[in-house]
Design a protein around this motif. Sequence first.
Motif, PDB file in Angstrom:
ATOM      1  N   VAL A 189      -4.458  -6.440   2.325  1.00 30.56           N
ATOM      2  CA  VAL A 189      -4.030  -5.983   3.642  1.00 30.56           C
ATOM      3  C   VAL A 189      -4.283  -7.130   4.614  1.00 30.56           C
ATOM      4  CG1 VAL A 189      -4.309  -4.254   5.463  1.00 30.56           C
ATOM      5  CG2 VAL A 189      -4.659  -3.615   3.058  1.00 30.56           C
ATOM      6  N   LEU A 199       0.536  -0.123   1.574  1.00 30.54           N
ATOM      7  CA  LEU A 199       0.082  -0.978   0.479  1.00 30.54           C
ATOM      8  C   LEU A 199      -0.692  -0.178  -0.568  1.00 30.54           C
ATOM      9  CD1 LEU A 199       0.596  -3.935   0.061  1.00 30.54           C
ATOM     10  CD2 LEU A 199      -1.576  -4.446   1.177  1.00 30.54           C
ATOM     11  N   VAL A 226      -7.697  -3.014  -3.597  1.00 34.40           N
ATOM     12  CA  VAL A 226      -7.133  -3.275  -2.271  1.00 34.40           C
ATOM     13  C   VAL A 226      -8.199  -3.950  -1.418  1.00 34.40           C
ATOM     14  CG1 VAL A 226      -6.079  -2.293  -0.198  1.00 34.40           C
ATOM     15  CG2 VAL A 226      -5.614  -1.262  -2.438  1.00 34.40           C
ATOM     16  N   ASP A 249       0.554  -7.094   2.832  1.00 36.32           N
ATOM     17  CA  ASP A 249       1.243  -6.426   3.930  1.00 36.32           C
ATOM     18  C   ASP A 249       0.209  -6.017   4.985  1.00 36.32           C
ATOM     19  OD1 ASP A 249       4.252  -5.315   4.183  1.00 36.32           O
ATOM     20  OD2 ASP A 249       2.904  -3.981   5.265  1.00 36.32           O
ATOM     21  N   ALA A 298      -4.048  -5.862  -4.241  1.00 40.81           N
ATOM     22  CA  ALA A 298      -3.352  -5.844  -2.959  1.00 40.81           C
ATOM     23  C   ALA A 298      -4.221  -6.438  -1.856  1.00 40.81           C
ATOM     24  CB  ALA A 298      -2.952  -4.417  -2.603  1.00 40.81           C
ATOM     25  N   SER A 311       5.156  -7.321   1.632  1.00 42.19           N
ATOM     26  CA  SER A 311       5.684  -6.619   0.464  1.00 42.19           C
ATOM     27  C   SER A 311       6.225  -5.227   0.772  1.00 42.19           C
ATOM     28  CB  SER A 311       4.592  -6.504  -0.604  1.00 42.19           C
ATOM     29  OG  SER A 311       3.471  -5.822  -0.070  1.00 42.19           O
TER      30      SER A 311
END
Length: 326
Positions: A142, A122, A8, A116, A140, A90
């Motif tokens: 952010v 997320l 992430v 997102d 992912a 998302s």
Amino acid sequence: MSRPEPVVTVALDPDWAAGALVADVRRGLGSQPRTLPPKWLYDDAGSDLFDRITRLPEYYPTECERAILREHADDIVSACDATTVVELGSGTSDKTRTLLDAFAAAGSLERFVPVDVSEQTLRDAAAMLSERYLAVRVEALVGDFTLHLGHLPRGGRRLVAFLGGTIGNFYVEERAAFLGALHDSLEPGDWFLLGTDLVKSTDRLIAAYDDAEGVTAAFVTNALHVLNRELGADFDVEAFSYVPFWDPRQERMDLRLRADMPHRVTIPGADLVVDLAHGEEIRVEISTKFRPERLRDELAAAGFEAERTWTDPADEFALTLARRLP
């Protein structure tokens, strides 16, 4: 099979939301005509209300798009050579799992990049998705897809999915700017899968945005609750009526709040005082509806070629697969 741990990346400044809300309120409510960007509708209460909207019998877009994905996910996979799927906005990637399942079944999915603004949502989704697709790297991001497209991971053949008809919430110039930024963030030959609501009868549209239960009215009115809570504003929420209408010239639904009486609003967090006349309106959201030729033209102007379009049986919603040109 051991699964790759999800990664992430946080591109969003933690103070972004507070600063952006103040800037949007000053710009939108401090000028004529009064506006508020729709992204501020989606606090926890607003997100719950929108989830209810998607389940209403009058509201067709969500289920139409789901049906297209169920029917044509394999066709989408066959039509492109992507190994990375990127999803903008998302959330929980609920609908997109149908597409991811098709890519995974074909053995071509190497990486999924959900994007997102909600970090916790997320992180939860990334953990779930990495369990569901054991051989897929989940990376992912952010971030705000209007600001952070340059942070998308590079490498491989990418397919960017932008579903839900969200592009219809952008004004013409905002759509052009977004598509241009997306073009610049992709490589020649990368793919773009875009969900758009289509022009249809006025009665059908009005019903979808003015449901009998009043859920959409509560959703749009929630914008005032957000300003009261976050910026200490003193909107009398009961003094506003929800006004949805179809703009045939712009071919879009226009969702507004109308002051039922003269109303002075103090917004300390934005250092702003707003005097609203009786009958004055605040535009909270637009939802543009598209014709296929208009969409192709807008994509072409940004350097994308529309290659395939799939619709539901009633031709109410469309998924368009486009390719980034050299």
